[in-house]
Design a protein around this motif. Structure first.
Motif, PDB file in Angstrom:
ATOM      1  N   LEU A 138      43.444  79.603  42.134  1.00 35.06           N
ATOM      2  CA  LEU A 138      43.806  78.260  41.516  1.00 35.06           C
ATOM      3  C   LEU A 138      44.604  78.661  40.092  1.00 35.06           C
ATOM      4  N   ALA A 139      45.784  77.719  40.011  1.00 33.52           N
ATOM      5  CA  ALA A 139      46.293  77.814  38.698  1.00 33.52           C
ATOM      6  C   ALA A 139      46.575  76.559  38.124  1.00 33.52           C
ATOM      7  N   ILE A 140      46.642  76.410  36.846  1.00 36.55           N
ATOM      8  CA  ILE A 140      47.010  75.062  36.105  1.00 36.55           C
ATOM      9  C   ILE A 140      48.210  75.692  35.183  1.00 36.55           C
ATOM     10  N   SER A 141      48.983  74.746  34.870  1.00 35.31           N
ATOM     11  CA  SER A 141      50.227  74.911  34.222  1.00 35.31           C
ATOM     12  C   SER A 141      50.816  73.696  33.444  1.00 35.31           C
ATOM     13  N   PHE A 142      51.518  73.866  32.406  1.00 37.58           N
ATOM     14  CA  PHE A 142      52.212  73.103  31.760  1.00 37.58           C
ATOM     15  C   PHE A 142      53.629  73.217  31.774  1.00 37.58           C
ATOM     16  N   ASN A 143      54.243  72.219  32.184  1.00 35.85           N
ATOM     17  CA  ASN A 143      55.732  72.225  32.486  1.00 35.85           C
ATOM     18  C   ASN A 143      56.740  71.437  31.861  1.00 35.85           C
ATOM     19  N   ALA A 144      57.834  71.787  31.749  1.00 40.58           N
ATOM     20  CA  ALA A 144      58.849  70.710  31.164  1.00 40.58           C
ATOM     21  C   ALA A 144      60.187  71.083  31.863  1.00 40.58           C
ATOM     22  N   GLY A 145      60.993  70.041  31.846  1.00 41.80           N
ATOM     23  CA  GLY A 145      62.419  70.211  32.570  1.00 41.80           C
ATOM     24  C   GLY A 145      63.339  69.130  32.272  1.00 41.80           C
ATOM     25  N   PHE A 146      64.314  69.502  33.033  1.00 44.43           N
ATOM     26  CA  PHE A 146      65.690  68.593  32.882  1.00 44.43           C
ATOM     27  C   PHE A 146      65.936  68.059  34.372  1.00 44.43           C
ATOM     28  N   ASP A 147      66.156  66.641  34.610  1.00 46.86           N
ATOM     29  CA  ASP A 147      66.483  65.957  35.890  1.00 46.86           C
ATOM     30  C   ASP A 147      67.767  65.208  35.498  1.00 46.86           C
ATOM     31  N   TYR A 148      68.725  65.749  36.869  1.00 48.49           N
ATOM     32  CA  TYR A 148      69.871  64.893  36.662  1.00 48.49           C
ATOM     33  C   TYR A 148      70.159  64.382  38.190  1.00 48.49           C
ATOM     34  N   HIS A 149      70.515  63.065  38.252  1.00 44.65           N
ATOM     35  CA  HIS A 149      70.547  62.170  39.488  1.00 44.65           C
ATOM     36  C   HIS A 149      72.087  61.856  39.362  1.00 44.65           C
ATOM     37  N   TRP A 150      73.187  62.298  40.338  1.00 46.55           N
ATOM     38  CA  TRP A 150      74.421  62.124  40.133  1.00 46.55           C
ATOM     39  C   TRP A 150      74.644  60.532  40.700  1.00 46.55           C
ATOM     40  N   HIS A 151      74.134  60.129  41.619  1.00 43.17           N
ATOM     41  CA  HIS A 151      74.359  59.047  42.564  1.00 43.17           C
ATOM     42  C   HIS A 151      74.274  57.790  41.302  1.00 43.17           C
ATOM     43  N   TYR A 152      73.131  57.944  40.441  1.00 47.25           N
ATOM     44  CA  TYR A 152      72.592  56.815  39.345  1.00 47.25           C
ATOM     45  C   TYR A 152      73.159  57.207  38.151  1.00 47.25           C
ATOM     46  N   ALA A 153      73.876  58.504  37.787  1.00 48.66           N
ATOM     47  CA  ALA A 153      74.406  58.851  36.520  1.00 48.66           C
ATOM     48  C   ALA A 153      73.018  58.784  35.489  1.00 48.66           C
ATOM     49  N   THR A 154      72.048  59.051  35.964  1.00 49.58           N
ATOM     50  CA  THR A 154      70.801  59.162  35.070  1.00 49.58           C
ATOM     51  C   THR A 154      70.327  60.519  34.914  1.00 49.58           C
ATOM     52  N   ARG A 166      63.483  73.305  35.930  1.00 53.32           N
ATOM     53  CA  ARG A 166      61.979  73.530  35.300  1.00 53.32           C
ATOM     54  C   ARG A 166      61.480  74.891  35.033  1.00 53.32           C
ATOM     55  N   ALA A 167      60.541  74.710  33.577  1.00 54.76           N
ATOM     56  CA  ALA A 167      60.132  75.929  33.167  1.00 54.76           C
ATOM     57  C   ALA A 167      58.692  75.551  32.710  1.00 54.76           C
ATOM     58  N   GLY A 168      57.853  76.497  32.572  1.00 55.12           N
ATOM     59  CA  GLY A 168      56.328  76.365  32.362  1.00 55.12           C
ATOM     60  C   GLY A 168      55.542  77.643  32.324  1.00 55.12           C
ATOM     61  N   PHE A 169      54.489  77.452  31.861  1.00 54.49           N
ATOM     62  CA  PHE A 169      53.320  78.251  31.553  1.00 54.49           C
ATOM     63  C   PHE A 169      51.989  77.950  31.847  1.00 54.49           C
TER      64      PHE A 169
END
Length: 177
Positions: free
Chosen positions: A71-87, A60-63
């Motif tokens: 209190l904080a608000i942020s916008f984030n983007a990321g990459f997820d990889y699940h081995w068991h489902y190859a997704t 994950r990365a964000g600003f």
């Protein structure tokens, strides 16, 4: 969504140049690991298999902007990889973080996230992303802070059990003010 991001960016820029500081901008990142049960494990096995094994990795990365150290608000983007489902998936989401307590610049916090999950393959459609977490933000040298967290993630993916993929992850990250 584009207007919201534009208004948020303008708000951050104008508040940085204002006379009265109401908060501070930040950049954050994290690496989370989800552990799962090994379905091939048997008691007394000789294959050097373990009962618990890694099942997913989230980057994950964000600003964002923190208001009055509470209190904080942020916008984030990321990459997820699940081995068991190859997704894999690319979540983009907004986060609301609230510091519950603060002691000598260290903070205990809770946060909630909501956004959209984009799928790079056509095996499953795009879906929604939800998250809830708790963690500790430890003050570091100068403006660097270390974050240790426990998160619950829910990805709405049609085709999985109950049309969602749930996971609990442990993570380590940083926050740079």
């Amino acid at each position: 969504m584009k207007k919201t991001v534009l208004y948020f960016a303008l708000f951050v820029v104008f508040s940085n140049y204002s006379q009265e500081k109401i908060g501070r901008p930040f950049i954050s990142g994290s690496l989370n690991l989800t552990l799962g049960i090994n379905e091939n494990y048997t008691i007394g096995n000789n294959n050097d298999e373990t009962l618990i094994e890694p099942s997913a990795l989230f980057l994950r990365a964000g600003f964002g902007y923190e208001f009055k150290r509470r209190l904080a608000i942020s916008f984030n983007a990321g990459f997820d990889y699940h081995w068991h489902y190859a997704t894999s998936a690319f979540p983009t989401y907004g986060t609301l973080k609230v510091n519950i307590t603060e002691f000598e610049n260290d903070a205990l916090f809770v946060e909630t996230s909501f956004g959209k999950m984009w799928r790079p393959s056509s095996n499953y459609p795009d879906g929604n992303y939800y998250g809830f977490g708790i963690g500790v933000q430890a003050a570091g040298v100068q403006r660097w802070n270390t974050i240790i967290r426990l998160d619950f993630h829910r990805k709405g993916i049609i085709g999985f059990e109950n049309n969602r993929l749930d996971s609990i992850s442990f993570g380590i990250g940083f926050c740079f003010f």
